[in-house]
Write a protein that holds these residues in place. Structure first.
Motif, short mmCIF file in Angstrom:
data_model
loop_
_atom_site.label_atom_id
_atom_site.label_comp_id
_atom_site.label_asym_id
_atom_site.label_seq_id
_atom_site.Cartn_x
_atom_site.Cartn_y
_atom_site.Cartn_z
N LEU A 554 27.17 -4.02 9.83
CA LEU A 554 26.09 -3.32 10.59
C LEU A 554 24.91 -3.82 9.71
O LEU A 554 23.68 -4.12 10.41
CB LEU A 554 26.33 -1.97 10.42
CG LEU A 554 25.70 -1.39 11.78
CD1 LEU A 554 26.40 -1.86 13.11
CD2 LEU A 554 25.73 0.10 11.83
N SER A 561 26.25 -4.31 17.28
CA SER A 561 27.56 -3.63 17.60
C SER A 561 27.67 -3.91 19.15
O SER A 561 28.74 -4.03 19.72
CB SER A 561 27.69 -2.12 17.38
OG SER A 561 26.59 -1.34 17.69
N ASP A 562 26.55 -3.88 19.85
CA ASP A 562 26.63 -4.10 21.25
C ASP A 562 25.40 -5.09 21.59
O ASP A 562 24.21 -4.76 21.69
CB ASP A 562 26.39 -2.85 21.96
CG ASP A 562 26.50 -2.70 23.34
OD1 ASP A 562 26.38 -4.05 24.08
OD2 ASP A 562 27.01 -1.67 24.16
P1 ADP Z 1 18.53 -3.81 16.80
O1 ADP Z 1 17.14 -4.41 16.51
O2 ADP Z 1 19.53 -4.62 17.60
O3 ADP Z 1 18.66 -2.25 16.68
P2 ADP Z 1 19.38 -3.25 14.09
O4 ADP Z 1 19.78 -4.32 12.73
O5 ADP Z 1 18.25 -2.20 13.88
O6 ADP Z 1 18.93 -4.22 15.13
O7 ADP Z 1 20.80 -2.53 14.46
C1 ADP Z 1 21.84 -3.16 14.53
C2 ADP Z 1 22.82 -2.91 15.57
O8 ADP Z 1 23.37 -1.52 15.04
C3 ADP Z 1 22.34 -2.37 16.67
O9 ADP Z 1 22.40 -3.63 17.53
C4 ADP Z 1 23.08 -1.39 17.31
O10 ADP Z 1 24.31 -1.99 17.84
C5 ADP Z 1 23.57 -0.60 16.05
N1 ADP Z 1 22.78 0.49 15.89
C6 ADP Z 1 21.83 0.88 14.86
N2 ADP Z 1 21.55 1.98 14.81
C7 ADP Z 1 22.03 2.87 15.70
C8 ADP Z 1 22.32 4.03 16.13
N3 ADP Z 1 21.54 5.06 15.38
N4 ADP Z 1 23.14 4.34 17.12
C9 ADP Z 1 24.08 3.44 17.81
N5 ADP Z 1 24.22 2.11 17.17
C10 ADP Z 1 23.11 1.84 16.29
#
Ligand code: ADP
Length: 621
Positions: A554, A561-562
Motif C-alpha cells: 500500500l 487498491s482500487d
Molecule cells: P491516492 O492518491 O490514490 O489516495 P494514496 O497513496 O494516498 O493514493 O493511497 C493509495 C491507495 O490506498 C489508494 O488508491 C486507496 O486505494 C488506498 N487507500 C488509502 N487510504 C485509504 C483509506 N482510508 N480507505 C481505503 N483505501 C485507502
C-alpha cells in the motif's frame, strides 16, 4: 618396535662394565704375577739357604757323622723356619729337620730331587705326603766345591733339599688378594659414581634440549634451548643449542610473519562485502569469507575441504567454476542464485585462475558481488519511470485529445467547448497534483538523505488542528465529520510542516474513502518507556476498507487498491508513499490495519527520547 633407551642408560652400564672388566683383568693379572714373583723369590731364598748349609752338610757327610748331620739339620731347620732334608743317591733320606728319616719314604723319585741328582737345581711346588700340605721344594746337588773347583758334570751322591710350607705364603697372598679386591671394589664404586656423574652431565643438557625442542614443536619459542643454569654442557652441545636457538628465533619470526600475514588476509577477507571463495584444482573449497558463508547459508568453519558442488547449489555458477578450472580463462558475469534463507540474489561473479608464488596453477578465486539491491533499485526505478509515464500520459492524452477536438470545431459550440475546457482543467489539475506530489516526495527524500530537514520541539496539538482545518472543507463537502482527540500539552521534536502534510494525506484519504455521514477520528496517544517515548497519531475511518492482499504494498508509489476509484476521486497514488517517507525522516513508521468493508486505521508512529527524559525528570521532582 624397540623402545629407545635413555642416553644415560646407554652410556652408564657400558662404561661400568668396561671398567669392571678392566679392573678384574688387571687385578687377576696382578695377583697371578705377584704370586709367581713371590714363589720365585721363595725358591731363590730356599736355594740360598740350601747353599748356605750345604758346606757344613757336605763336611758332615764326608765325616760320616750322620747323627750330627741330623742334629744340624734339625737346628738349622728350626732357626731358619725351613725344612731341611738330606738325601743319598739311592733316595734314602739321611737327615730331615721335621721328621724321623728312618720312617720316611724313598725320595729318589721326587721331581726336584731327580733334577738335582741330574746336576741342576731342582724346584717343585707340590703336596707333601709326609707333612700333608702344599710346599715349595728346592733341591741342590751337593758337590765338593772346595776340593774340586770344576763341579760341572760331576756325579752327584747327595742332595740337600730345603722347603717351606705354601700355607703361610698362601695366607700372605690371600691377604694381598683381599686387599686388591677391596681396592678394586672401591675403585669400581668410585669409577661407577664418576661414570654416572659424567653420563648425567652429558645426558642432562640433552634432556633439557629435548624438552625445549618439544616446546618449540608446540609453538612456544619463548624458552632457550639450554637454560643459563646448565653449566655442565660441553662445547659441542652449547654450540648445537646456540644454533638451535638461532633456528628457533628465525622460525618464530617466520611463523609470526606468516600469522600476521594470515591475520591481515583474514581481516581483509572478513571485512569484504564481496563473497570470496578459493577453490583448488580438485574442486575442493580451500577458503571462504564470512560474506560467502552468509550468502550460501553455511558454517564457514565446516566448509573447507568440501567440494564446491556441496557449497554452491547454483548449476550455472558451478559450470562457470568448472570451466575456469579447466580453461584458466577469467569469467565475468552475473548469475541469479536462490537461497532459502536470503531468497533470490543477483550475483556479479568474477572467476579468475590462481597461481602460487612459483607460478604453478593452484585453483580459482571466485569473487561474488551481491548486486541484488542495485538490481532491485533499478527495477524500482524502471517501474517508477513506467508508472510516472503512465500516470502522466493519461491526463496529457486526455488534454491533447480535447484540445484537438476544440480546434477541430468544438470551440464553436459553446456548451461543448465549456464542457471540454472543464475536462482539460480537471486533467491539468490532476497533472499538477501528480507533479506536486512527485516533487514533494523527491524533496523529502533528498532532504532526508542530505539531512537537511530541521526538527524542532513542537506542540503537536496545533499541528493536528492545522491539518484538520486544511481538510475541513473537503470533509464538509463529502459529508464526513472529523473528530480530534489530542493532548494539548504534548510536545515533540518534529518537522511540523512534514508531520502536518502526513496527517493531511491520511485524513484526506480517510475522507475520500468514507461514505457520507461517516466519521473520521484522529487520535494522538503518547507512551513513555524507560529510555524512549512514542507518539502514535491514528487516523481511523469507517469507509470502504482495504483488502488484506493490498496491505503489504500500500505504501509503494502509485500503488492503488482500487485503480479506477482512486483516479476518479482524483488520487495520485503518492499520498501514502509521502506519509511513509515523512515517517522515515522522523525515524518513525506508518502502520495500517484494515479489512474490506470495515474501515481503515492508519497510524503514524513517531519516537522522541526527550519524552522519556521529561517523564524521568518529572518523576525525580
Ligand atoms: P491516492 O492518491 O490514490 O489516495 P494514496 O497513496 O494516498 O493514493 O493511497 C493509495 C491507495 O490506498 C489508494 O488508491 C486507496 O486505494 C488506498 N487507500 C488509502 N487510504 C485509504 C483509506 N482510508 N480507505 C481505503 N483505501 C485507502
Amino acid at each position: 618396535m624397540i623402545k629407545p633407551k635413555k642416553l644415560i642408560w646407554q652410556i652408564f652400564p657400558v662404561s661400568v662394565l668396561t671398567i669392571l672388566v678392566a679392573i678384574v683383568a688387571v687385578s687377576w693379572y696382578g695377583a697371578v704375577t705377584l704370586q709367581e714373583f713371590y714363589f720365585q723369590e721363595t725358591e731363590n731364598d730356599l736355594e740360598a739357604r740350601a747353599s748356605l748349609v750345604s758346606e757344613r752338610v757336605l763336611q758332615l757327610l764326608k765325616q760320616q757323622s750322620i747323627a750330627e748331620l741330623r742334629d744340624y739339620s734339625i737346628r738349622m731347620g728350626r732357626d731358619s723356619g725351613t725344612r731341611i732334608t738330606v738325601i743319598r743317591k739311592d733316595g734314602k733320606v739321611l737327615a730331615d729337620s721335621s721328621e724321623n728319616p728312618e720312617l720316611m719314604d724313598n725320595h729318589r723319585m721326587r721331581r726336584e730331587i731327580d733334577i738335582a741328582f741330574a746336576g741342576s737345581v731342582g724346584k717343585s711346588r707340590r703336596y707333601s705326603k709326609t707333612l700333608g700340605e702344599n710346599r715349595i721344594y728346592v733341591a741342590l746337588p751337593l758337590v765338593d766345591r772346595l776340593n774340586s773347583p770344576q763341579t760341572e758334570g760331576m756325579p752327584v751322591s747327595y742332595v740337600i733339599r730345603t722347603s717351606v710350607s705354601v700355607a703361610s705364603l698362601a695366607r700372605t697372598l690371600e691377604n694381598i688378594r683381599i686387599r686388591i679386591i677391596g681396592v678394586s671394589l672401591a675403585v669400581m664404586i668410585f669409577a661407577g659414581v664418576v661414570t654416572l656423574l659424567v653420563s648425567r652431565n652429558v645426558s642432562k643438557p640433552l634432556e633439557q634440549m629435548t624438552e625445549s625442542a618439544r616446546q618449540f614443536s608446540l609453538g612456544d619459542f619463548s624458552k632457550k634451548m639450554l637454560p643459563l643454569s646448565t653449566k655442565s654442557a660441553s662445547l659441542e652441545i652449547v654450540t648445537l643449542a646456540g644454533s638451535m636457538d638461532r633456528m628457533a628465533k628465525l622460525l618464530d619470526e617466520k611463523i609470526q610473519a606468516i600469522l600476521t600475514h594470515g591475520n591481515q588476509l583474514e581481516t581483509i577477507l572478513s571485512s569484504m562485502v564481496e563473497a570470496v571463495i578459493v577453490i583448488d584444482t580438485s574442486e575442493q573449497v580451500i577458503r571462504l569469507n564470512e560474506s560467502a558463508a552468509l550468502l550460501f547459508g553455511v558454517n564457514r568453519k565446516t566448509v573447507p575441504g568440501k567440494f564446491v558442488q556441496q557449497l554452491v547449489r547454483n548449476v550455472r555458477l558451478q559450470q562457470k567454476i568448472t570451466r575456469t578450472l579447466a580453461t584458466r580463462e577469467a569469467d565475468l558475469d552475473e548469475v541469479v542464485a536462490y537461497n532459502s534463507s536470503v531468497g533470490e540474489r543477483f550475483l556479479q561473479t568474477n572467476i579468475v585462475s590462481l597461481s602460487d608464488g612459483q607460478g604453478a596453477y593452484v585453483g580459482v578465486l571466485v569473487v561474488m558481488n551481491d548486486v541484488t539491491r542495485m538490481r532491485k533499485l533499478e527495477e524500482v526505478r524502471r517501474d517508477f519511470v513506467a508508472n510516472v509515464s503512465h500516470e502522466l500520459k493519461t491526463p496529457i492524452t486526455s488534454i491533447h485529445g480535447y484540445v484537438e477536438t476544440l480546434l477541430d470545431g468544438a470551440l464553436d459550440n459553446r456548451d461543448d467547448a465549456r464542457k471540454f475546457l472543464k475536462i482539460i482543467l480537471k486533467q491539468s489539475g490532476r497533472l499538477s497534483a501528480i507533479i506536486e506530489d512527485l516533487l514533494s516526495l523527491s524533496r523529502i527524500e533528498q532532504q532526508s538523505r542530505k539531512k537537511e530537514i530541521t526538527y524542532k520541539q513542537t506542540a503537536l496539538y496545533p499541528v493536528i488542528r492545522q491539518a484538520i482545518e486544511t481538510c475541513q472543507v473537503k470533509a464538509d463537502t463529502a459529508g464526513v465529520s472529523l473528530e480530534v482527540d489530542c493532548p494539548e500539552d504534548l510536545t515533540l521534536r518534529i518537522n511540523s510542516t512534514l508531520v502536518e502534510q502526513a496527517v493531511v494525506n491520511l485524513v484526506v484519504n480517510a475522507i475520500t474513502y468514507s461514505g457520507r455521514g461517516d466519521m473520521v477520528k484522529i487520535t494522538v496517544t503518547a507512551s513513555v518507556a524507560e529510555t524512549s517515548g512514542t507518539v502514535r497519531i491514528t487516523v481511523e475511518d469507517q469507509g470502504c476498507g482495504i483488502a488484506a492482499k493490498h496491505l503489504p504494498r500500500l505504501f509503494e508509489r502509485f500503488y492503488r487498491s482500487d485503480q479506477a476509484r482512486s483516479r476518479s476521486l482524483g488520487g495520485t497514488g503518492l499520498g501514502l508513499a509521502i506519509v511513509k517517507h515523512i515517517a522515515q525522516a522522523h525515524r518513525g513508521t506508518v502502520e495500517v490495519e484494515s479489512s474490506l468493508g470495515s474501515g481503515s486505521t492508519f497510524t503514524l508512529v513517531l519516537h522522541d527520547d526527550q519524552l522519556a527524559q521529561n517523564k524521568n525528570s518529572l518523576k525525580n521532582l
